[in-house]
Design a protein around this motif. Structure first.
Motif, PDB file in Angstrom:
ATOM      1  N   SER A 186      37.040  29.388  39.586  1.00 37.18           N
ATOM      2  CA  SER A 186      37.983  28.330  39.967  1.00 37.18           C
ATOM      3  C   SER A 186      38.091  28.337  41.481  1.00 37.18           C
ATOM      4  N   ASP A 187      38.655  27.271  42.023  1.00 36.62           N
ATOM      5  CA  ASP A 187      38.803  27.146  43.470  1.00 36.62           C
ATOM      6  C   ASP A 187      39.641  28.311  43.998  1.00 36.62           C
ATOM      7  N   PRO A 188      39.123  29.102  44.961  1.00 40.61           N
ATOM      8  CA  PRO A 188      39.856  30.279  45.426  1.00 40.61           C
ATOM      9  C   PRO A 188      41.182  29.965  46.104  1.00 40.61           C
ATOM     10  N   PHE A 189      41.353  28.730  46.554  1.00 39.27           N
ATOM     11  CA  PHE A 189      42.607  28.361  47.209  1.00 39.27           C
ATOM     12  C   PHE A 189      43.418  27.365  46.388  1.00 39.27           C
ATOM     13  N   LYS A 190      43.108  27.279  45.107  1.00 37.48           N
ATOM     14  CA  LYS A 190      43.933  26.535  44.155  1.00 37.48           C
ATOM     15  C   LYS A 190      44.304  27.511  43.040  1.00 37.48           C
ATOM     16  N   PRO A 191      45.356  28.286  43.249  1.00 33.26           N
ATOM     17  CA  PRO A 191      45.696  29.361  42.312  1.00 33.26           C
ATOM     18  C   PRO A 191      45.913  28.861  40.895  1.00 33.26           C
ATOM     19  N   GLU A 192      45.393  29.620  39.958  1.00 29.74           N
ATOM     20  CA  GLU A 192      45.551  29.314  38.535  1.00 29.74           C
ATOM     21  C   GLU A 192      46.070  30.544  37.812  1.00 29.74           C
ATOM     22  N   VAL A 193      46.815  30.310  36.743  1.00 29.10           N
ATOM     23  CA  VAL A 193      47.229  31.382  35.854  1.00 29.10           C
ATOM     24  C   VAL A 193      46.407  31.261  34.575  1.00 29.10           C
ATOM     25  N   ARG A 194      45.579  32.266  34.339  1.00 30.01           N
ATOM     26  CA  ARG A 194      44.759  32.324  33.125  1.00 30.01           C
ATOM     27  C   ARG A 194      44.811  33.746  32.576  1.00 30.01           C
ATOM     28  N   ASP A 195      44.943  33.856  31.276  1.00 23.29           N
ATOM     29  CA  ASP A 195      44.942  35.177  30.635  1.00 23.29           C
ATOM     30  C   ASP A 195      45.974  36.112  31.268  1.00 23.29           C
ATOM     31  N   GLU A 196      47.140  35.550  31.604  1.00 18.39           N
ATOM     32  CA  GLU A 196      48.233  36.338  32.187  1.00 18.39           C
ATOM     33  C   GLU A 196      47.853  36.985  33.504  1.00 18.39           C
ATOM     34  N   GLY A 255      51.660  50.552  46.433  1.00 21.60           N
ATOM     35  CA  GLY A 255      50.782  49.452  46.066  1.00 21.60           C
ATOM     36  C   GLY A 255      50.658  49.257  44.572  1.00 21.60           C
ATOM     37  N   PHE A 256      50.271  48.027  44.180  1.00 23.02           N
ATOM     38  CA  PHE A 256      50.230  47.665  42.763  1.00 23.02           C
ATOM     39  C   PHE A 256      48.901  47.038  42.343  1.00 23.02           C
ATOM     40  N   GLY A 257      47.885  47.139  43.178  1.00 22.23           N
ATOM     41  CA  GLY A 257      46.601  46.551  42.829  1.00 22.23           C
ATOM     42  C   GLY A 257      45.843  47.384  41.810  1.00 22.23           C
ATOM     43  N   LEU A 258      44.797  46.793  41.266  1.00 19.59           N
ATOM     44  CA  LEU A 258      43.882  47.485  40.352  1.00 19.59           C
ATOM     45  C   LEU A 258      42.455  47.256  40.831  1.00 19.59           C
ATOM     46  N   GLU A 259      41.561  48.176  40.493  1.00 21.30           N
ATOM     47  CA  GLU A 259      40.158  47.996  40.865  1.00 21.30           C
ATOM     48  C   GLU A 259      39.606  46.694  40.283  1.00 21.30           C
ATOM     49  N   SER A 260      40.095  46.315  39.103  1.00 16.53           N
ATOM     50  CA  SER A 260      39.611  45.099  38.441  1.00 16.53           C
ATOM     51  C   SER A 260      40.118  43.825  39.100  1.00 16.53           C
ATOM     52  N   ASN A 261      40.958  43.932  40.105  1.00 15.52           N
ATOM     53  CA  ASN A 261      41.492  42.735  40.761  1.00 15.52           C
ATOM     54  C   ASN A 261      40.494  42.068  41.691  1.00 15.52           C
ATOM     55  N   ALA A 262      39.364  42.723  41.940  1.00 14.85           N
ATOM     56  CA  ALA A 262      38.249  42.117  42.690  1.00 14.85           C
ATOM     57  C   ALA A 262      38.672  41.615  44.068  1.00 14.85           C
ATOM     58  N   ILE A 263      39.459  42.418  44.776  1.00 16.81           N
ATOM     59  CA  ILE A 263      39.812  42.008  46.134  1.00 16.81           C
ATOM     60  C   ILE A 263      38.553  42.005  46.995  1.00 16.81           C
ATOM     61  N   ASN A 279      42.061  38.503  41.463  1.00 15.58           N
ATOM     62  CA  ASN A 279      43.119  38.202  40.498  1.00 15.58           C
ATOM     63  C   ASN A 279      44.224  39.247  40.573  1.00 15.58           C
ATOM     64  N   PHE A 280      45.334  38.943  39.912  1.00 15.46           N
ATOM     65  CA  PHE A 280      46.478  39.849  39.902  1.00 15.46           C
ATOM     66  C   PHE A 280      47.224  39.668  38.593  1.00 15.46           C
ATOM     67  N   SER A 281      47.480  40.771  37.916  1.00 12.66           N
ATOM     68  CA  SER A 281      48.161  40.740  36.623  1.00 12.66           C
ATOM     69  C   SER A 281      49.620  40.316  36.777  1.00 12.66           C
ATOM     70  N   LEU A 282      50.037  39.347  35.977  1.00 19.52           N
ATOM     71  CA  LEU A 282      51.440  38.927  35.993  1.00 19.52           C
ATOM     72  C   LEU A 282      52.354  40.049  35.510  1.00 19.52           C
ATOM     73  N   ASP A 283      51.886  40.839  34.557  1.00 17.37           N
ATOM     74  CA  ASP A 283      52.690  41.950  34.066  1.00 17.37           C
ATOM     75  C   ASP A 283      52.975  42.942  35.186  1.00 17.37           C
ATOM     76  N   ILE A 284      51.954  43.265  35.977  1.00 13.61           N
ATOM     77  CA  ILE A 284      52.146  44.205  37.081  1.00 13.61           C
ATOM     78  C   ILE A 284      52.941  43.545  38.204  1.00 13.61           C
ATOM     79  N   PHE A 285      52.751  42.256  38.404  1.00 11.57           N
ATOM     80  CA  PHE A 285      53.555  41.521  39.386  1.00 11.57           C
ATOM     81  C   PHE A 285      55.034  41.683  39.068  1.00 11.57           C
ATOM     82  N   ARG A 286      55.396  41.516  37.801  1.00 17.75           N
ATOM     83  CA  ARG A 286      56.799  41.643  37.396  1.00 17.75           C
ATOM     84  C   ARG A 286      57.288  43.083  37.552  1.00 17.75           C
ATOM     85  N   LYS A 287      56.474  44.033  37.074  1.00 23.08           N
ATOM     86  CA  LYS A 287      56.872  45.441  37.179  1.00 23.08           C
ATOM     87  C   LYS A 287      56.944  45.882  38.637  1.00 23.08           C
TER      88      LYS A 287
END
Length: 452
Positions: A98-108, A415-423, A429-437
């Motif tokens: 998806s467009d990197p500067f058009k944020p989307e929420v997919r799969d939480e 910090g709250f990132g994960l290796e799977s976040n592909a920075i 990406n960033f998990s909404l669950d971890i964003f909330r926590k």
């Protein structure tokens, strides 16, 4: 209370975060100069809306910084929150779903450049601050400093800090720009590696040549560059620069035992990366190699014909971007000198080598005995339901050591990132669950810090 606040305000909070993400604030590309200003202005607007008494965009020798503060009458403690609003380039664009500067929420998950690094993580600090202010729960002073050059080595920040020591005076610095071991393994970063980064140019003949007419008679600078790079590490994965390891401290046995106790599934790690085997310095575990030991990497290499189709060319020049991750006590200035001398010595007379030092930063270690570290532990335990592990991480945030040098203040790396976040990669990406926590954990930190 914080859980219900996050739930009730999440659409608004996400839209505010997305308003930052939509701005392509890529510090490495000059054409995004106006976007840097726009993003800084947007952060100023948001911080004022969240309850800051003061927020302003301040000039530096490079991109502007955002400063904000909330001063509590009679408070005897001050926390300085640091983050950065610049992001990495997005290429290769075709690999994004998806467009990197058009944020989307997919799969939480939030999918966009900056979703994690560092707009998403900085926004966790922002949302916690907003909650505390709106509910009159803040008992200490809070200051924010958000820069726009972290992804290019923070070249302007040390001067800015020196010029504004009194303004930035604090008891502890809080940063959310690191990662956890896993979603179910919350962790606090207790150490970061330093970095030294170079641009290398190797020149052979004075113009491109026909590879059929000249191949085998004239040195190909790409071939030579590859040969030189291959000599930078030995069969045991050790860097071959003379005296490179002089200041590298061996890990104490107690810390090695602590690292060995960290749950780590090497087979799962390999599957996630789609590799059949791992490589690194002999005698150390994977976690030790990617967090506590130095490393050498080719970050980019090119030359000759790289377009579609074939072109039988023996190029005049070859280029590479090289880096070393360093450990605490290694001085990147010293390593720069050692590298330049050694790499030049590897070049045959058939080529000329130009080495340009790009940027560097020192490593950092955070004592786990700090009271603010204990407060961070409590915040994590409150949000994630378990005590966080203490872990060094392999990345570099050069400014952290500069904070200590210039401001004389230690930093808590929450910090709250994960290796799977592909920075730094496509499909960040960033998990909404971890964003909330994360928001809940930072609120818990502030509340625990007040009890110290």
């Amino acid at each position: 209370m914080i859980k219900s606040y996050i739930r009730d305000n999440e659409p608004r909070l996400l839209e505010n975060l997305f308003s930052l993400i939509r701005i392509p604030s890529i510090s490495a590309l000059p054409e995004h100069h106006d976007d840097m200003l726009k993003c800084a202005d947007r952060w100023k607007e948001l911080l004022l809306a969240a309850g800051a008494d003061r927020a302003e965009v301040m000039p530096s020798d490079g991109n502007p910084l955002v400063y904000a503060e909330k001063l509590i009458p009679g408070a005897d403690k001050t926390i300085l929150i640091y983050g950065h609003y610049d992001v990495m380039p997005v290429e290769p664009l075709e690999l994004w779903k998806s467009d990197p500067f058009k944020p989307e929420v997919r799969d939480e998950h939030i999918w966009a450049r900056g979703a994690d690094d560092d707009k998403g993580q900085s926004f966790i600090q922002y949302a916690a601050f907003e909650f505390l202010v709106k509910h009159n729960l803040l008992r200490h002073n809070v200051k924010f400093i958000l820069e726009g050059e972290e992804e290019i080595g923070s070249p302007s920040l040390e001067t800015f800090l020196a010029q504004h020591r009194e303004l930035l005076k604090s008891d502890i610095i809080l940063v959310s720009d690191t990662s956890m071991l896993a979603a179910d393994l919350p962790s606090l970063t207790t150490g970061l590696r330093g970095i030294a980064y170079w641009d290398v140019e190797v020149t052979g003949p004075n113009h491109d040549l026909h590879s059929g007419h000249f191949g085998g008679a004239v040195a190909n600078p790409i071939n030579v560059l590859c040969e030189m790079i291959a000599k930078m590490t030995d069969a045991d994965g050790r860097i071959t620069i003379p005296h490179f390891y002089d200041d590298v401290e061996e890990l104490p046995d107690a810390e090695r035992k602590m690292i060995a106790s960290i749950p780590f599934d090497e087979e799962k790690y390999k599957r996630a990366l789609d590799v059949e085997e791992l490589r690194g310095e002999k005698g150390y575990s994977t976690i030790e190699r990617n967090s506590c030991r130095p490393s050498f990497d080719v970050c980019g290499i090119w030359g000759g014909h790289i377009g579609e189709g074939s072109k039988t060319v023996l190029p005049s020049k070859a280029y590479a971007k090289l880096s070393c991750r360093l450990v605490p006590h290694q001085d990147y200035n010293k390593i720069n000198e050692l590298f330049a001398q050694y790499f030049q010595s590897l070049a045959p007379k058939s080529v000329k080598v130009k080495i340009t030092f790009s940027h560097g930063g020192h490593g950092y270690v955070c004592p786990i005995s700090l009271p603010a570290y204990k407060a961070a532990e409590q915040g994590f335990e409150q949000a994630f339901g378990k005590r966080p592990l203490a872990a060094r991480r392999g990345g570099s945030i050069p400014i952290i050591s500069v904070f200590e040098k210039v401001l004389g203040v230690k930093t808590i790396l929450m910090g709250f990132g994960l290796e799977s976040n592909a920075i730094h990669s496509p499909n960040e990406n960033f998990s909404l669950d971890i964003f909330r926590k994360g928001i809940e954990a930072v609120v818990g930190f502030h509340e625990a810090y007040d009890q110290l």
